[in-house]
Design a protein around this motif. Structure first.
Motif, PDB file in Angstrom:
ATOM      1  N   ASN A 335       1.098  -1.294  -0.282  1.00  0.00           N
ATOM      2  CA  ASN A 335       0.294  -0.215  -0.444  1.00  0.00           C
ATOM      3  C   ASN A 335       0.945   1.334  -0.139  1.00  0.00           C
ATOM      4  OD1 ASN A 335      -2.085   1.560   0.477  1.00  0.00           O
ATOM      5  ND2 ASN A 335      -2.630   2.038   2.634  1.00  0.00           N
ATOM      6  N   TRP A 336       2.183   1.222   1.031  1.00  0.00           N
ATOM      7  CA  TRP A 336       2.201   2.447   0.888  1.00  0.00           C
ATOM      8  C   TRP A 336       3.482   2.551  -0.550  1.00  0.00           C
ATOM      9  CZ3 TRP A 336       8.027   2.547   0.594  1.00  0.00           C
ATOM     10  CH2 TRP A 336       8.734   3.552   0.463  1.00  0.00           C
ATOM     11  N   LYS A 337       4.045   1.322  -0.879  1.00  0.00           N
ATOM     12  CA  LYS A 337       4.679   1.480  -2.457  1.00  0.00           C
ATOM     13  C   LYS A 337       4.036   2.063  -3.454  1.00  0.00           C
ATOM     14  CE  LYS A 337       8.670  -0.800  -5.143  1.00  0.00           C
ATOM     15  NZ  LYS A 337       9.350  -0.055  -4.611  1.00  0.00           N
ATOM     16  N   THR A 338       3.015   1.526  -3.865  1.00  0.00           N
ATOM     17  CA  THR A 338       2.271   1.570  -4.404  1.00  0.00           C
ATOM     18  C   THR A 338       0.737   2.848  -4.442  1.00  0.00           C
ATOM     19  OG1 THR A 338       0.145  -0.071  -4.270  1.00  0.00           O
ATOM     20  CG2 THR A 338       2.574  -1.052  -5.596  1.00  0.00           C
ATOM     21  N   GLY A 339       0.309   2.703  -3.359  1.00  0.00           N
ATOM     22  CA  GLY A 339      -0.650   3.432  -3.581  1.00  0.00           C
ATOM     23  C   GLY A 339      -1.821   2.954  -3.028  1.00  0.00           C
ATOM     24  N   TYR A 340      -2.233   1.457  -3.454  1.00  0.00           N
ATOM     25  CA  TYR A 340      -3.082   0.593  -3.761  1.00  0.00           C
ATOM     26  C   TYR A 340      -3.439   0.302  -2.197  1.00  0.00           C
ATOM     27  CZ  TYR A 340      -3.230   1.529  -9.121  1.00  0.00           C
ATOM     28  OH  TYR A 340      -3.553   2.147  -9.581  1.00  0.00           O
ATOM     29  N   GLY A 341      -4.735   0.426  -1.995  1.00  0.00           N
ATOM     30  CA  GLY A 341      -5.550  -0.242  -0.755  1.00  0.00           C
ATOM     31  C   GLY A 341      -5.737  -1.680  -1.010  1.00  0.00           C
ATOM     32  N   ILE A 342      -5.083  -2.265   0.024  1.00  0.00           N
ATOM     33  CA  ILE A 342      -6.402  -4.201   0.146  1.00  0.00           C
ATOM     34  C   ILE A 342      -7.424  -4.097   1.078  1.00  0.00           C
ATOM     35  CG2 ILE A 342      -6.279  -6.480  -0.152  1.00  0.00           C
ATOM     36  CD1 ILE A 342      -3.207  -5.904  -0.981  1.00  0.00           C
ATOM     37  N   HIS A 343      -8.237  -4.113   0.869  1.00  0.00           N
ATOM     38  CA  HIS A 343      -9.657  -4.096   2.162  1.00  0.00           C
ATOM     39  C   HIS A 343     -10.694  -5.563   1.224  1.00  0.00           C
ATOM     40  CE1 HIS A 343      -9.169   0.400   2.092  1.00  0.00           C
ATOM     41  NE2 HIS A 343      -9.450   0.001   0.515  1.00  0.00           N
ATOM     42  N   ALA A 344     -10.258  -5.926   3.341  1.00  0.00           N
ATOM     43  CA  ALA A 344     -11.136  -7.039   3.220  1.00  0.00           C
ATOM     44  C   ALA A 344     -12.573  -6.973   3.281  1.00  0.00           C
ATOM     45  CB  ALA A 344     -10.884  -8.332   5.170  1.00  0.00           C
ATOM     46  N   PHE A 345     -13.948  -7.810   3.080  1.00  0.00           N
ATOM     47  CA  PHE A 345     -15.187  -7.830   2.559  1.00  0.00           C
ATOM     48  C   PHE A 345     -16.062  -8.899   2.740  1.00  0.00           C
ATOM     49  CE2 PHE A 345     -13.249  -4.464  -0.412  1.00  0.00           C
ATOM     50  CZ  PHE A 345     -14.038  -3.892  -0.377  1.00  0.00           C
ATOM     51  N   TRP A 346     -16.556  -8.539   3.422  1.00  0.00           N
ATOM     52  CA  TRP A 346     -17.187  -9.951   4.282  1.00  0.00           C
ATOM     53  C   TRP A 346     -18.406 -10.371   3.209  1.00  0.00           C
ATOM     54  CZ3 TRP A 346     -16.441 -12.264   8.943  1.00  0.00           C
ATOM     55  CH2 TRP A 346     -15.432 -11.169   9.743  1.00  0.00           C
ATOM     56  N   PRO A 347     -18.566 -11.772   3.202  1.00  0.00           N
ATOM     57  CA  PRO A 347     -19.426 -12.285   2.397  1.00  0.00           C
ATOM     58  C   PRO A 347     -20.707 -12.230   2.854  1.00  0.00           C
ATOM     59  CG  PRO A 347     -17.719 -14.321   3.110  1.00  0.00           C
ATOM     60  CD  PRO A 347     -17.756 -13.350   3.597  1.00  0.00           C
ATOM     61  N   SER A 348     -21.486 -11.575   0.996  1.00  0.00           N
ATOM     62  CA  SER A 348     -22.737 -10.958   1.385  1.00  0.00           C
ATOM     63  C   SER A 348     -23.499 -12.152   2.118  1.00  0.00           C
ATOM     64  CB  SER A 348     -23.763 -10.457  -0.305  1.00  0.00           C
ATOM     65  OG  SER A 348     -23.250 -11.476  -1.156  1.00  0.00           O
ATOM     66  N   SER A 349     -23.234 -13.251   1.976  1.00  0.00           N
ATOM     67  CA  SER A 349     -24.345 -14.231   2.484  1.00  0.00           C
ATOM     68  C   SER A 349     -23.879 -14.658   4.203  1.00  0.00           C
ATOM     69  CB  SER A 349     -24.248 -15.668   1.997  1.00  0.00           C
ATOM     70  OG  SER A 349     -23.063 -15.662   2.633  1.00  0.00           O
ATOM     71  N   TRP A 350     -23.565 -13.426   4.484  1.00  0.00           N
ATOM     72  CA  TRP A 350     -23.690 -13.307   5.673  1.00  0.00           C
ATOM     73  C   TRP A 350     -24.384 -11.903   6.699  1.00  0.00           C
ATOM     74  CZ3 TRP A 350     -17.074 -15.278   7.424  1.00  0.00           C
ATOM     75  CH2 TRP A 350     -16.996 -16.451   6.804  1.00  0.00           C
ATOM     76  N   ASN A 351     -24.312 -11.125   5.696  1.00  0.00           N
ATOM     77  CA  ASN A 351     -24.347 -10.143   6.652  1.00  0.00           C
ATOM     78  C   ASN A 351     -25.754 -10.280   6.737  1.00  0.00           C
ATOM     79  OD1 ASN A 351     -22.665  -8.602   5.334  1.00  0.00           O
ATOM     80  ND2 ASN A 351     -23.930  -8.487   3.237  1.00  0.00           N
TER      81      ASN A 351
END
Length: 351
Positions: A335-351
């Motif tokens: 993230n620091w080097k490229t500027g692109y962030g990595i985010h985690a997402f919950w599966p929609s079926s868990w909502n």
């Protein structure tokens, strides 16, 4: 009244046509003789150099270039060098100078026959900044690496510069540049063998001496290849080599670190930007990946054999924490080097 005779201009005697042709022939002969002397002198200087590259000074540039009548019967390929900058690995001056010598030696060897149309039509020259600063200014050289081709009818300002992007393939790129700009034939690049004749003979003799002992070790199963620890160490090394980007560093000849531009006393180990990766960055990422890989191998091959359930749980918990920390560091650095962030997402079926 007596008239005085007016003076008359005597006509300019005309030179006979044969005498005029003789004078023109003499001038042409002197010019050709002068140019022939320059070529002979360049050939002599070239023969004294091991690689065929001639060292020019400010006086040499004046004699063979600026003061010589045009069109000259030769072209000059000039490599501008600075010995003090050879320590800067990012410039690759030593590698370029070595390949420049290879191209020079190959051109001379491939066009040694006087009947060749490229024979003595191109001379390879290097100019050292410390000895010829006026020549650098005359050609307008402000940065290195810098290579220029001076044609038979060109002045230093009219010479053709080899673009920075053409240095990627080193000797091959220089050969293509010469052939495209001069229509001369360089021929195949003749690289020296990796091992000399004496080294090969010594290696063969050593192999013949050790062959009986090696065969005996193989038959008895007492070689390193029979030791599982060697294979384990080799597997870990190959894994680290692949995930650390070591092959990229070798091919691109990337430095381990750089000096800070704002403070030369400090070193930069991590370069911010996706266009470049230092060697230290690759080793750091490879080390983190290797930790996760070794922990996974330990959990699946060793920990399952432990009978104490509590010990298994504690080791599993520690391995998960360390693996999570290592992956988090990798994601943070990306993230620091490229500027692109990595985010985690919950599966929609868990909502």
């Amino acid at each position: 009244m007596r008239k005085t005779p007016t003076p008359t201009m005597s006509p300019i005697p005309k030179l006979p046509l044969s005498l005029l042709l003789l004078l023109i022939s003499a001038l042409l002969f002197l010019t050709a003789s002068s140019q022939s002397d320059l070529v002979s002198e360049l050939q002599s200087l070239q023969s004294r150099s091991k690689s065929g590259v001639i060292r020019f000074t400010d006086q040499s540039v004046s004699r063979f270039l600026t003061s010589a009548d045009t069109p000259r019967p030769y072209s000059l390929l000039i490599f501008f060098d600075a010995a003090k900058l050879h320590e800067k690995s990012e410039l690759h001056l030593s590698d370029l100078r070595h390949d420049f010598s290879l191209v020079a030696a190959s051109f001379i060897a491939n066009n040694a026959d006087e009947s060749s149309p490229s024979h003595s039509k191109l001379f390879f020259v290097d100019i050292e900044f410390q000895d010829s600063q006026n020549s650098f200014a005359q050609f307008g050289v402000n940065s290195l690496p810098h290579i220029r081709l001076v044609g038979p009818g060109q002045s230093p300002k009219e010479s053709v510069q080899m673009e920075q992007g053409d240095f990627a393939r080193l000797a091959e790129s220089m050969s293509e540049f010469i052939e495209s700009k001069t229509k001369l034939i360089v021929g195949p690049i003749q690289r020296p063998p990796m091992f000399s004749r004496n080294q090969i003979i010594l290696a063969v003799m050593g192999w013949l001496v050790w062959t009986p002992f090696i065969i005996k070790k193989i038959v008895n199963g007492k070689t390193l290849l029979h030791d599982p620890r060697v294979w384990l160490s080799g597997a870990v090394f190959v894994y680290f080599f692949s995930v650390s980007g070591a092959m990229h560093n070798i091919i691109r000849k990337m430095p381990m670190f750089l000096a800070d531009r704002n403070d030369p006393t400090k070193l930069v180990f991590f370069y911010q930007g996706s266009g470049m990766q230092l060697g230290t960055e690759g080793f750091a990422i490879g080390f983190l990946y290797t930790i996760v890989g070794l922990l996974l191998a330990f959990l699946t091959r060793v920990l399952v054999r432990v009978r104490n359930v509590n010990a298994q749980r504690i080791v599993m918990l520690v391995a998960l924490v360390v693996s999570f920390w290592a992956v988090k560091k990798v994601v943070y650095l990306d993230n620091w080097k490229t500027g692109y962030g990595i985010h985690a997402f919950w599966p929609s079926s868990w909502n």
